[in-house]
Scaffold this active site. Structure first.
Site, PDB file in Angstrom:
ATOM      1  N   LYS A   5     -34.457   5.197  45.905  1.00 42.14           N
ATOM      2  CA  LYS A   5     -34.819   4.662  44.586  1.00 42.14           C
ATOM      3  C   LYS A   5     -34.607   5.701  43.493  1.00 42.14           C
ATOM      4  O   LYS A   5     -34.121   5.376  42.404  1.00 42.14           O
ATOM      5  CB  LYS A   5     -36.298   4.222  44.586  1.00 42.14           C
ATOM      6  CG  LYS A   5     -36.597   3.106  45.575  1.00 42.14           C
ATOM      7  CD  LYS A   5     -38.094   2.790  45.621  1.00 42.14           C
ATOM      8  CE  LYS A   5     -38.939   3.888  46.215  1.00 42.14           C
ATOM      9  NZ  LYS A   5     -38.720   4.146  47.650  1.00 42.14           N
ATOM     10  N   ASP A  32     -38.301   5.312  50.774  1.00 48.97           N
ATOM     11  CA  ASP A  32     -37.229   6.307  50.921  1.00 48.97           C
ATOM     12  C   ASP A  32     -35.839   5.693  50.955  1.00 48.97           C
ATOM     13  O   ASP A  32     -34.918   6.234  51.581  1.00 48.97           O
ATOM     14  CB  ASP A  32     -37.443   7.159  52.193  1.00 48.97           C
ATOM     15  CG  ASP A  32     -38.755   7.904  52.156  1.00 48.97           C
ATOM     16  OD1 ASP A  32     -39.205   8.261  51.057  1.00 48.97           O
ATOM     17  OD2 ASP A  32     -39.341   8.131  53.234  1.00 48.97           O
ATOM     18  N   GLN A  81     -42.709   3.649  47.126  1.00 45.15           N
ATOM     19  CA  GLN A  81     -42.875   3.060  48.468  1.00 45.15           C
ATOM     20  C   GLN A  81     -41.872   1.899  48.620  1.00 45.15           C
ATOM     21  O   GLN A  81     -40.804   1.955  48.042  1.00 45.15           O
ATOM     22  CB  GLN A  81     -44.322   2.609  48.706  1.00 45.15           C
ATOM     23  CG  GLN A  81     -45.327   3.744  48.810  1.00 45.15           C
ATOM     24  CD  GLN A  81     -45.664   4.434  47.508  1.00 45.15           C
ATOM     25  OE1 GLN A  81     -46.074   3.813  46.544  1.00 45.15           O
ATOM     26  NE2 GLN A  81     -45.502   5.742  47.453  1.00 45.15           N
ATOM     27  N   GLY A 130     -41.868  10.450  47.142  1.00 46.20           N
ATOM     28  CA  GLY A 130     -41.000  11.608  46.961  1.00 46.20           C
ATOM     29  C   GLY A 130     -39.637  11.061  46.622  1.00 46.20           C
ATOM     30  O   GLY A 130     -38.987  10.470  47.475  1.00 46.20           O
ATOM     31  N   HIS A 131     -39.224  11.177  45.365  1.00 46.77           N
ATOM     32  CA  HIS A 131     -37.952  10.606  44.922  1.00 46.77           C
ATOM     33  C   HIS A 131     -36.984  11.745  44.654  1.00 46.77           C
ATOM     34  O   HIS A 131     -37.238  12.601  43.806  1.00 46.77           O
ATOM     35  CB  HIS A 131     -38.164   9.741  43.679  1.00 46.77           C
ATOM     36  CG  HIS A 131     -39.042   8.543  43.940  1.00 46.77           C
ATOM     37  ND1 HIS A 131     -39.392   7.641  42.979  1.00 46.77           N
ATOM     38  CD2 HIS A 131     -39.623   8.101  45.093  1.00 46.77           C
ATOM     39  CE1 HIS A 131     -40.158   6.692  43.522  1.00 46.77           C
ATOM     40  NE2 HIS A 131     -40.323   6.973  44.798  1.00 46.77           N
TER      41      HIS A 131
END
Ligand code: GDP
Ligand code: IMO
Ligand code: MG
Length: 433
Positions: free
Chosen positions: A16, A13, A225, A40-41
């Site tokens: 990225k 988080d 990650q 989750g991007h």
């Protein structure tokens, strides 16, 4: 340099997604190389906010092709849902620009079931705090050679046979966890109903990536990650099950390490972690709450509040080493505005003396290392409109300098807000020699 790896330098988080989106303005291909829908991007473009979990963050650039690499584990329902959402929002030719490796592995309903049952049944000190998306069990099946390549969607009869075998292998575990064994039909249902839409997207991701690299076009490898969640280099066992570090880009995309040009690490201006496990610079109280609320630190996949803490420079030195970082991009500098105090961890004290790198195996238990904190000047100015270092207050510039000096890696980008344009670009990693 025609290829760049973007890798999380902390516990995920780090931002990225935003950085991949920025750099893919000039990239023809973006390849996700590890993990699955545990990621989750977040992409914020103007008023639009989108969270992608499987589809690479380059998808919002209409001329960029996106590849899900063979190092990934794929939940077909999540993938189809994401494609539908992108299309509903008017993003063009999503399926024409998307290739899914036929050697990536399927996440099956029994993987999600086991992940969920294990987390629910674990002793408080042993629960990992997973995202319950089936990631661990899917990679377990891959390693014990009971996994299912996405390419099996082309051969439903073979798929059926292999699922039957895997189901039998999971049966005693599901029983011991008090769960209900799914039937073969239940286990197969999502994969079979996704076949018609997914088979046309399958391809040889390694070949496509290799061909693009050979043509010399810009290729971005998108990590998921972060370094400290990597199965080899993270805070084991409180990690995910994939190779999140930059080296994972080679195996996860199916190219040789010699084809990787530059490695850019992404770090927040502070630290967060979601899920269980050691976090030496964790904060409780007002400063931790400030970071959580001003930084909107709630998981983009699970909504869980993220744990917050001071920036850990030894951890970044460690990330620089295990990833071979050429540059660092720092995000969320704006979130530090208005903090009543500002500290960074500059070293660790261990029973053998003070060390400059994160002592990864000595973070808990008897003789655990303790972080050495240094106070730095605070600032109150809003940073969100700054577009150059000169527009930052002196204390903020001093903070960046302290980071660069301790980590010994140059900064290539400073992010001062979630939006695409809230960015101070110092160097384009594709141009750097
Ligand atoms: P990722 O998983 O590494 O892509 O990061 P996430 O998307 O899970 O979390 C990063 C969060 O921070 C998202 O909500 C982003 O919109 C947000 N973000 C990224 N960069 C900045 C920044 O510089 N400032 C602020 N305030 N938010 C940012
Ligand atoms: P992005 O790509 C933050 C964490 C989980 C848990 C551990 C294992 O958005 O940075 P898993 O479901 O993978 O078996 O959970 O890893 N985790 C993440 N934390 N960002 C992520 O991805 C994460 N993916 C997994 O919270 O602690
Ligand atoms: Mg995330």
């Amino acid at each position: 340099m025609s290829s760049v790896v973007i890798v999380g330098a902390q516990w995920g988080d780090e931002g990225k997604g935003k950085i991949v989106d920025i750099y893919t303005e000039f990239a023809e291909l973006v390849v996700r190389y590890a993990g699955g829908p545990n990621a989750g991007h977040t992409l914020v473009i103007g008023d639009e906010k989108l969270v992608v979990r499987l589809v690479p963050s380059g998808i919002l650039r209409p001329n960029t092709r996106c590849v899900l690499g063979q190092g990934m584990v794929v939940d077909v329902d999540v993938l189809l849902g994401e494609i539908d959402e992108l299309t509903r929002r008017g993003h063009t030719s999503v399926t024409e620009r998307l290739v899914v490796s036929d050697r990536a592995h399927l996440i099956m309903p029994y993987h999600i079931l086991v992940d969920t049952l294990r987390e629910a049944g674990a002793r408080a000190d042993q629960a990992i705090g997973t995202t319950k998306k089936g990631i661990g069990p899917a990679y377990e099946d891959k390693a014990r050679r009971l996994g299912l390549h996405l390419g099996l969607l082309r051969s439903p009869d073979v798929l059926r046979e292999k699922v039957a075998l895997a189901l039998e292998a999971w049966r005693p575990i599901i029983e011991a966890l008090g769960g209900e064994q799914p039937s073969l039909e239940e286990a197969l249902a999502p994969a079979l109903s996704a076949r018609d839409r997914l088979v046309p997207l399958l391809g040889d991701a390694s070949h496509i990536t290799h061909e693009a690299l050979t043509r010399g076009v810009r290729v971005m490898f998108e990590g998921a990650q972060g370094t400290l969640l990597d199965v080899d280099h993270g805070t084991y066992p409180f990690v995910t099950s994939s190779s999140a570090v930059a080296g994972g880009a080679a195996t996860g995309a199916g190219i040789g390490p010699s084809r990787i040009g530059k490695v850019v690490g992404i770090t927040k201006a502070y630290t967060t972690r979601v899920g269980a496990g050691p976090f030496p610079t964790e904060l409780e109280g007002a400063s931790g709450d400030h970071l959580r609320h001003v930084g909107a630190e709630f998981g983009s996949v699970t909504g869980r509040p993220r744990r917050t803490g001071w920036l850990d420079l030894p951890a970044l030195r460690y990330a620089a080493r295990v990833n071979g970082l050429d540059a660092l991009a720092i995000t969320k500098l704006d979130v530090l505005t208005g903090l009543p105090e500002l500290k960074v961890c500059v070293a660790y004290d261990t029973p053998d003396g003070r060390v400059a790198d994160l002592p990864i195996d000595r973070l808990t238990g008897p003789g655990a290392a303790t972080p050495v904190l240094e106070a730095l000047p605070t600032w109150t100015e809003d940073l969100s409109q700054a577009r150059s270092l000169a527009e930052l207050p002196e204390a903020a510039r001093g903070y960046l300098k302290r980071l660069e000096q301790a980590v010994e890696v140059p900064l290539c980008l400073v992010s001062v807000g979630p939006g695409r344009h809230q960015t101070i670009t110092l160097q384009d990693p594709f141009d750097a020699r």
